[in-house]
Design a protein around this motif. Structure first.
Motif, short mmCIF file in Angstrom:
data_model
loop_
_atom_site.label_atom_id
_atom_site.label_comp_id
_atom_site.label_asym_id
_atom_site.label_seq_id
_atom_site.Cartn_x
_atom_site.Cartn_y
_atom_site.Cartn_z
N UNK A 172 5.14 11.36 -1.08
CA UNK A 172 6.44 10.52 -1.50
C UNK A 172 6.92 10.79 0.07
N UNK A 173 6.17 12.37 0.61
CA UNK A 173 7.42 13.27 1.74
C UNK A 173 6.30 12.24 2.97
N UNK A 174 5.52 12.30 2.57
CA UNK A 174 4.42 12.08 4.35
C UNK A 174 4.73 10.62 4.48
N UNK A 175 4.81 9.57 3.48
CA UNK A 175 4.99 8.28 3.08
C UNK A 175 6.36 8.22 4.08
N UNK A 176 7.88 8.32 3.65
CA UNK A 176 8.68 8.49 4.63
C UNK A 176 8.22 8.90 5.61
N UNK A 177 8.23 9.62 7.02
CA UNK A 177 7.67 9.36 8.01
C UNK A 177 6.84 9.42 8.26
N UNK A 178 5.41 8.63 8.03
CA UNK A 178 4.42 7.34 8.16
C UNK A 178 5.72 5.96 7.90
N UNK A 179 6.54 5.98 7.74
CA UNK A 179 6.95 4.51 7.34
C UNK A 179 6.60 3.53 6.80
N UNK A 180 6.54 4.12 5.59
CA UNK A 180 5.73 2.82 4.31
C UNK A 180 6.59 2.48 3.54
N UNK A 181 6.21 0.98 3.18
CA UNK A 181 7.55 0.41 2.52
C UNK A 181 8.59 0.82 1.83
N UNK A 182 9.77 0.63 1.89
CA UNK A 182 10.58 1.13 0.48
C UNK A 182 10.39 1.15 -0.82
N UNK A 183 9.79 -0.32 -0.93
CA UNK A 183 9.33 -0.78 -2.30
C UNK A 183 8.62 0.29 -2.41
N UNK A 184 7.66 0.68 -1.87
CA UNK A 184 6.16 1.14 -1.99
C UNK A 184 7.22 2.09 -2.74
N UNK A 185 7.47 3.13 -2.13
CA UNK A 185 8.16 4.65 -2.44
C UNK A 185 8.71 4.74 -3.35
N UNK A 186 9.76 3.76 -4.04
CA UNK A 186 10.62 3.43 -5.05
C UNK A 186 10.06 2.73 -5.99
N UNK A 187 9.08 2.35 -6.04
CA UNK A 187 8.23 1.69 -7.56
C UNK A 187 7.23 3.16 -8.30
N UNK A 188 7.90 2.55 -9.46
CA UNK A 188 7.48 3.72 -10.55
C UNK A 188 5.87 4.10 -10.52
N UNK A 189 5.36 4.79 -10.43
CA UNK A 189 3.80 5.17 -10.40
C UNK A 189 3.65 4.86 -11.28
N UNK A 190 2.13 4.00 -10.74
CA UNK A 190 1.49 2.95 -12.44
C UNK A 190 -0.43 2.92 -11.76
N UNK A 191 -0.88 3.39 -13.19
CA UNK A 191 -2.20 3.20 -12.97
C UNK A 191 -2.95 1.55 -12.51
N UNK A 192 -1.90 0.50 -13.07
CA UNK A 192 -2.38 -0.86 -13.05
C UNK A 192 -4.10 -1.16 -14.15
N UNK A 193 -3.99 -0.22 -14.69
CA UNK A 193 -5.40 -0.52 -15.73
C UNK A 193 -5.15 -1.20 -16.62
N UNK A 194 -3.99 -1.96 -17.08
CA UNK A 194 -3.53 -2.12 -18.43
C UNK A 194 -3.06 -3.94 -17.89
N UNK A 195 -2.76 -4.26 -17.27
CA UNK A 195 -1.99 -5.70 -17.75
C UNK A 195 -0.88 -5.64 -17.63
N UNK A 196 -0.42 -4.58 -17.71
CA UNK A 196 1.27 -4.81 -18.01
C UNK A 196 2.15 -3.66 -16.71
N UNK A 197 3.74 -4.05 -16.99
CA UNK A 197 4.49 -2.83 -16.45
C UNK A 197 4.23 -1.93 -16.67
N UNK A 198 3.21 -1.37 -17.49
CA UNK A 198 3.41 0.45 -17.90
C UNK A 198 3.53 1.51 -16.49
N UNK A 199 4.08 2.65 -17.04
CA UNK A 199 3.99 3.17 -15.88
C UNK A 199 3.32 4.43 -16.28
N UNK A 200 2.90 5.35 -15.16
CA UNK A 200 1.93 7.31 -15.49
C UNK A 200 3.59 7.61 -16.56
#
Length: 262
Positions: A172-200
């Protein structure tokens, strides 16, 4: 943490590795999450080719949108970035239709979640072979060496792992320095394997900062008896997952034949 120096170190490592291997660049699956965003930005900074694959499989629209906007940002900032959307939903559905039914639907559900990751891995290596690219892994230290939160021969099937020695909070710290979009930095981590919005955290039962603490305690040879309350609960979660997923984190066991039998 000396963030800028770490970024430069990883970028140089990526470029040197690819150049020495006589490869043209990297291919990476973009999920809309922080790990793939940071890894892809680091690969792009190497100046070598970078192919970003979007590989939705019954994906939540917010994940798809974040991934697409991140690639837009990459292409605005780096000239060597290419993109390709590969809709794997029909492939996944065809495979499900071809597989026999099983008695335990819960086991089937878990197996199919891992199948999504393995379909994506297969696709990444297809394009890697076409253009002499390396498949860049996106696993961080907690996932890869702590709780084993990845799919064996899925997102764990890669050629090199640029951020696997970084904790999630460091990513996360590296992402802020790189300028990664805030919507990605602030999104709850998820593996995206379930077809729903469950988080890690929904799946694991603990947040990444909690898991990092537990990992540090385990490295100090602490036991669950050293803690109470929530700390004890988190430590037990960490130890349970670390033990259960050792098969992912250790080399494949080989049956060694005694010389007397040869």
């Amino acid at each position: 943490m000396q963030t800028e120096k770490i970024i430069n170190h990883i970028v140089k490592w990526l470029k040197d590795y690819a150049t020495n291997a006589k490869m043209n660049g990297f291919v990476i699956g973009i999920s809309g999450g922080i790990d793939s965003a940071v890894t892809s930005a680091l690969c792009a900074k190497s100046g070598l080719d970078l192919l970003c694959l979007e590989m939705p499989i019954h994906q939540e629209l917010n994940q798809v949108g974040r991934a697409s906007r991140h690639i837009d940002w990459l292409q605005e900032n780096f000239t060597t970035v290419k993109r390709l959307e590969l809709n794997l939903t029909p492939v996944f559905d065809s495979l499900i239709a071809a597989l026999p039914q099983v008695a335990n639907e819960e086991d089937r559900f878990m197996s199919l979640a891992n199948t999504r990751a393995r379909l994506r891995m297969t696709s990444l290596y297809y394009f890697a072979a076409l253009d002499k690219y390396l498949v860049a892994g996106t696993g961080n230290k907690v996932e890869d060496f702590g709780v084993g939160f990845y799919t064996k021969y899925g997102d764990g099937g890669v050629d090199l792992s640029p951020i696997a020695d970084l904790l999630k909070t460091e990513v996360w710290e590296i992402a802020r320095v790189l300028g990664i979009n805030d919507e990605i930095i602030n999104a709850a981590p998820t593996d995206g394997l379930w077809g729903d919005d469950r988080t890690d955290e929904d799946q694991i039962g603990a947040s990444y900062p909690e898991l990092e603490w537990a990992m540090a305690m385990a490295d100090q040879n602490k036991t669950s008896q050293d803690f109470k309350g929530r700390e004890k609960e988190v430590f037990q979660i960490y130890k349970r997952l670390n033990t259960a997923n050792k098969h992912k984190m250790l080399p494949i066991p080989i049956c060694e034949i005694p010389m007397a039998l040869k």
